[in-house]
Scaffold this motif. Structure first.
Motif, PDB file in Angstrom:
ATOM      1  N   LEU A  95      -9.128   4.012  -1.490  1.00 29.61           N
ATOM      2  CA  LEU A  95      -7.943   4.151  -0.639  1.00 29.61           C
ATOM      3  C   LEU A  95      -7.590   5.622  -0.427  1.00 29.61           C
ATOM      4  N   ILE A  96      -7.636   6.414  -1.473  1.00 24.11           N
ATOM      5  CA  ILE A  96      -7.291   7.830  -1.334  1.00 24.11           C
ATOM      6  C   ILE A  96      -8.260   8.534  -0.393  1.00 24.11           C
ATOM      7  N   ARG A  97      -9.555   8.264  -0.550  1.00 24.31           N
ATOM      8  CA  ARG A  97     -10.546   8.901   0.323  1.00 24.31           C
ATOM      9  C   ARG A  97     -10.355   8.501   1.784  1.00 24.31           C
ATOM     10  N   SER A  98      -9.785   7.316   2.000  1.00 30.10           N
ATOM     11  CA  SER A  98      -9.606   6.806   3.367  1.00 30.10           C
ATOM     12  C   SER A  98      -8.203   7.053   3.911  1.00 30.10           C
ATOM     13  N   ASP A  99      -7.382   7.814   3.173  1.00 31.88           N
ATOM     14  CA  ASP A  99      -6.006   8.123   3.595  1.00 31.88           C
ATOM     15  C   ASP A  99      -5.180   6.859   3.821  1.00 31.88           C
ATOM     16  N   VAL A 100      -5.334   5.885   2.926  1.00 31.14           N
ATOM     17  CA  VAL A 100      -4.535   4.655   2.982  1.00 31.14           C
ATOM     18  C   VAL A 100      -3.562   4.675   1.813  1.00 31.14           C
ATOM     19  N   ALA A 101      -2.273   4.660   2.112  1.00 32.32           N
ATOM     20  CA  ALA A 101      -1.245   4.637   1.071  1.00 32.32           C
ATOM     21  C   ALA A 101      -1.026   3.192   0.603  1.00 32.32           C
ATOM     22  N   LEU A 102      -0.425   3.059  -0.580  1.00 34.62           N
ATOM     23  CA  LEU A 102      -0.166   1.731  -1.151  1.00 34.62           C
ATOM     24  C   LEU A 102       1.253   1.667  -1.680  1.00 34.62           C
ATOM     25  N   TYR A 103       1.952   0.609  -1.279  1.00 39.06           N
ATOM     26  CA  TYR A 103       3.336   0.365  -1.705  1.00 39.06           C
ATOM     27  C   TYR A 103       3.427  -1.067  -2.216  1.00 39.06           C
ATOM     28  N   VAL A 104       4.243  -1.292  -3.247  1.00 40.80           N
ATOM     29  CA  VAL A 104       4.397  -2.619  -3.848  1.00 40.80           C
ATOM     30  C   VAL A 104       5.862  -3.036  -3.859  1.00 40.80           C
ATOM     31  N   ALA A 105       6.124  -4.261  -3.412  1.00 39.99           N
ATOM     32  CA  ALA A 105       7.430  -4.911  -3.578  1.00 39.99           C
ATOM     33  C   ALA A 105       7.159  -6.244  -4.258  1.00 39.99           C
ATOM     34  N   HIS A 106       7.539  -6.368  -5.518  1.00 39.46           N
ATOM     35  CA  HIS A 106       7.180  -7.545  -6.311  1.00 39.46           C
ATOM     36  C   HIS A 106       8.432  -8.338  -6.683  1.00 39.46           C
ATOM     37  N   THR A 107       8.911  -8.195  -7.925  1.00 40.74           N
ATOM     38  CA  THR A 107      10.076  -8.997  -8.309  1.00 40.74           C
ATOM     39  C   THR A 107      11.335  -8.580  -7.555  1.00 40.74           C
ATOM     40  N   ASN A 108      11.364  -7.361  -7.038  1.00 38.95           N
ATOM     41  CA  ASN A 108      12.496  -6.969  -6.193  1.00 38.95           C
ATOM     42  C   ASN A 108      12.480  -7.719  -4.862  1.00 38.95           C
ATOM     43  N   ALA A 109      11.292  -8.107  -4.393  1.00 41.27           N
ATOM     44  CA  ALA A 109      11.198  -8.944  -3.189  1.00 41.27           C
ATOM     45  C   ALA A 109      11.413 -10.417  -3.527  1.00 41.27           C
ATOM     46  N   ASP A 110      11.113 -10.796  -4.776  1.00 42.36           N
ATOM     47  CA  ASP A 110      11.350 -12.183  -5.198  1.00 42.36           C
ATOM     48  C   ASP A 110      12.835 -12.528  -5.153  1.00 42.36           C
ATOM     49  N   VAL A 111      13.698 -11.608  -5.596  1.00 41.74           N
ATOM     50  CA  VAL A 111      15.130 -11.917  -5.676  1.00 41.74           C
ATOM     51  C   VAL A 111      15.883 -11.570  -4.395  1.00 41.74           C
ATOM     52  N   ALA A 112      15.227 -10.889  -3.469  1.00 44.51           N
ATOM     53  CA  ALA A 112      15.903 -10.448  -2.240  1.00 44.51           C
ATOM     54  C   ALA A 112      16.352 -11.649  -1.400  1.00 44.51           C
ATOM     55  N   ASN A 113      17.304 -11.383  -0.534  1.00 44.71           N
ATOM     56  CA  ASN A 113      17.771 -12.406   0.411  1.00 44.71           C
ATOM     57  C   ASN A 113      17.829 -11.770   1.805  1.00 44.71           C
ATOM     58  N   PRO A 114      16.800 -12.023   2.657  1.00 45.88           N
ATOM     59  CA  PRO A 114      15.698 -12.962   2.445  1.00 45.88           C
ATOM     60  C   PRO A 114      14.579 -12.346   1.620  1.00 45.88           C
ATOM     61  N   GLY A 115      13.893 -13.225   0.884  1.00 51.36           N
ATOM     62  CA  GLY A 115      12.802 -12.769   0.037  1.00 51.36           C
ATOM     63  C   GLY A 115      11.652 -13.752   0.033  1.00 51.36           C
TER      64      GLY A 115
END
Length: 276
Positions: A95-115
């Motif tokens: 991913l780094i060599r290809s200039d692709v960033a990575l972001y994670v939304a896990h349990t914070n997205a589980d409890v979100a409304n809407p989630g």
């Protein structure tokens, strides 16, 4: 030539995602937010995935994505090396060599409304939603309880779930009286057997989640708890990708691709046929 000044950056998109899914909503053991990438890199295309694995990393590169928004953390547990001859190291270096960033939304997205569970409930047409385990007075919390309209017996509902959620080798299975009429259904995106007692206390007719284990499920059914519907983990969380993708398109106007690569680890199912 495209004017990069008018193109959102990774930082712009990450800041917006953090506002929608604040990191402080995540469980203390979780690892969410920015994982890797250049904050100043322009974003013209995003890929949304449940899991960042070698196959989805290659998909991101093949579709020209500048950012992956993933549900499951790549680096949930500490590692002592990201050498390119390790599993996670290979993904990170690619991913780094290809200039692709990575972001994670896990349990914070589980409890979100809407989630995550709202998206699952919507796939099943549930109405009058409320959290299974509330975490605030604004509709946030784990899981959702809703009304099934029209009601279905458990056998019919199991088939309905299979028709509405993405197909996987693991399929859909249920536990309980097949003729039980289900009017209220609790759902939880992802693993949910730690919430069996909450579903029982809520008085719902059935509870749908992923990764139900033998003994907790057996004891729950023997204790006359709600009927159970067990779905593959990936299939319960895949609907959320459509929601976050639609939101990102509305916020930024760029292209968002949703991955349909089945990252469930189970790839084959065979039912034993009776001997002739």
């Amino acid at each position: 030539m495209t004017d990069n000044a008018s193109v959102p950056t990774v930082r712009d998109v990450i800041d917006a995602l953090d506002r929608r899914y604040p990191r402080e909503w995540a469980e203390s053991w979780d690892r969410v937010g920015m994982v890797l990438g250049d904050f100043d890199h322009p974003v013209r295309r995003v890929l949304c995935v449940v899991d960042c694995v070698p196959e989805t990393a290659e998909e991101a590169i093949s579709v020209g994505a500048d950012l992956i928004v993933a549900h499951h953390p790549l680096l949930l547990k500490p590692v002592s090396s990201i050498a390119p001859d390790t599993y996670k190291g290979r993904v990170i270096h690619r991913l780094i060599r290809s200039d692709v960033a990575l972001y994670v939304a896990h349990t914070n997205a589980d409890v979100a409304n809407p989630g995550v569970s709202d998206a699952l409930a919507a796939r099943l047409g549930l109405r009058d939603l409320r959290p299974l385990i509330p975490s605030s007075d604004d509709g946030r919390g784990l899981g959702r309880i809703g009304v099934l309209d029209p009601p279905m017996d458990l056998s019919e509902l199991t088939g309905f779930v299979a028709s509405r959620l993405p197909a996987t080798a693991a399929g859909v299975r249920s536990a309980g009286d097949p003729s039980l009429v289900v009017r209220t259904l609790a759902v939880c995106g992802g693993a949910g057997d730690t919430f069996l007692a909450d579903a029982a206390r809520a008085g719902v007719d059935a509870y749908l989640c992923a990764d139900l284990r033998h003994h907790p499920a057996s004891e729950h059914v023997a204790g006359e708890g709600p009927a159970l519907i067990d779905v593959a983990h990936w299939a319960t969380e895949r609907p959320w990708l459509d929601d976050v993708a639609a939101w990102l398109r509305g916020e930024f106007g760029f292209d968002v691709v949703v991955s349909d690569l089945d990252t469930d680890p189970w790839t084959l199912f065979r039912k034993k046929e009776p001997l002739p």
